[in-house]
Design a protein around this motif. Structure first.
Motif, PDB file in Angstrom:
ATOM      1  N   LEU A  61      30.310  38.712  40.462  1.00  0.00           N
ATOM      2  CA  LEU A  61      31.278  39.704  40.915  1.00  0.00           C
ATOM      3  C   LEU A  61      32.574  39.472  40.154  1.00  0.00           C
ATOM      4  N   LEU A  63      36.655  41.255  39.405  1.00  0.00           N
ATOM      5  CA  LEU A  63      37.711  42.207  39.739  1.00  0.00           C
ATOM      6  C   LEU A  63      38.534  42.430  38.483  1.00  0.00           C
ATOM      7  N   LEU A  77      36.814  46.587  41.704  1.00  0.00           N
ATOM      8  CA  LEU A  77      35.769  45.618  41.976  1.00  0.00           C
ATOM      9  C   LEU A  77      34.473  46.063  41.328  1.00  0.00           C
ATOM     10  N   MET A  96      31.602  38.814  48.069  1.00  0.00           N
ATOM     11  CA  MET A  96      32.645  39.775  48.452  1.00  0.00           C
ATOM     12  C   MET A  96      33.765  39.105  49.229  1.00  0.00           C
ATOM     13  N   ALA A  99      35.811  36.815  46.933  1.00  0.00           N
ATOM     14  CA  ALA A  99      36.632  37.553  45.961  1.00  0.00           C
ATOM     15  C   ALA A  99      37.828  38.216  46.629  1.00  0.00           C
ATOM     16  N   VAL A 111      42.213  47.063  46.486  1.00  0.00           N
ATOM     17  CA  VAL A 111      40.995  46.974  45.691  1.00  0.00           C
ATOM     18  C   VAL A 111      40.257  48.307  45.819  1.00  0.00           C
ATOM     19  N   LEU A 113      36.696  50.621  44.374  1.00  0.00           N
ATOM     20  CA  LEU A 113      35.357  50.452  43.812  1.00  0.00           C
ATOM     21  C   LEU A 113      34.590  51.747  43.909  1.00  0.00           C
TER      22      LEU A 113
END
Length: 180
Positions: A61, A63, A77, A96, A99, A111, A113
């Protein structure tokens, strides 16, 4: 046992194989979110690897720095992927939570996504938080979601999402393409 660690350069080949298996090599490179990541490095301190007890990469993952229209700096993300042999064990959720907590600690405010609303909704992502924002390419609007890490960070935000952050150094671009 699964551990979450910062991603290291040696993870790149295994990460690319994992992402190709999860999303399809050609398909993942055509996505609007990928255009925002092209030629850029992940946000400082916000690229993670899930490892099995032998240390093998089984999840990833990252960002990315973006500008969220009038809201200003934010993070994008993705992608989030877990090796199919390790799915349904909570590894994606662990990535998740880790992060998002690290992003909070580093002072990030929001954030965004593109993903499955039922999955990401459990972490607080909503469509309502990004209704005034748009992506610079095609996307299924119901999959475009946001999360405020700081209350009000996306309130009344409008405009187009744009890439931000550090570029991959010129000498490393070809190496990254060959590995990808």
């Amino acid at each position: 046992m699964v551990t979450i660690t910062p991603e290291i350069a040696a993870d790149l080949p295994a990460r690319e194989v994992l992402l190709d298996r999860a999303f399809g090599k050609a398909e993942r490179r055509r996505k609007t979110s990928e255009r925002l990541r092209d030629g850029r490095l992940p946000a400082d301190g916000l690229a993670f690897a899930a490892r099995n007890r032998k240390g093998r990469l089984i999840g990833t993952l990252r960002l990315w720095n973006i500008t969220a229209g009038s809201a200003g700096p934010a993070l994008l993300l993705g992608p989030l992927a877990v090796d199919c042999a390790y799915q349904k064990r909570g590894i994606g959720a662990k990535l998740m939570r880790h992060a998002l907590e690290e992003a909070r600690k580093l002072g990030h405010k929001a954030v965004l996504l593109v993903g499955d609303a039922p999955y990401y909704g459990r972490f607080g992502f909503t469509r309502a938080s990004v209704e005034g924002l748009s992506l610079p390419g095609p996307v299924e609007l119901e999959r475009f979601l946001g999360l405020e890490l700081e209350a009000g960070a996306l309130k009344e935000a409008e405009g187009v999402i744009s890439a931000a952050g550090r570029m991959i150094p010129a000498g490393e671009i070809e190496t990254a393409r060959q590995t990808a």
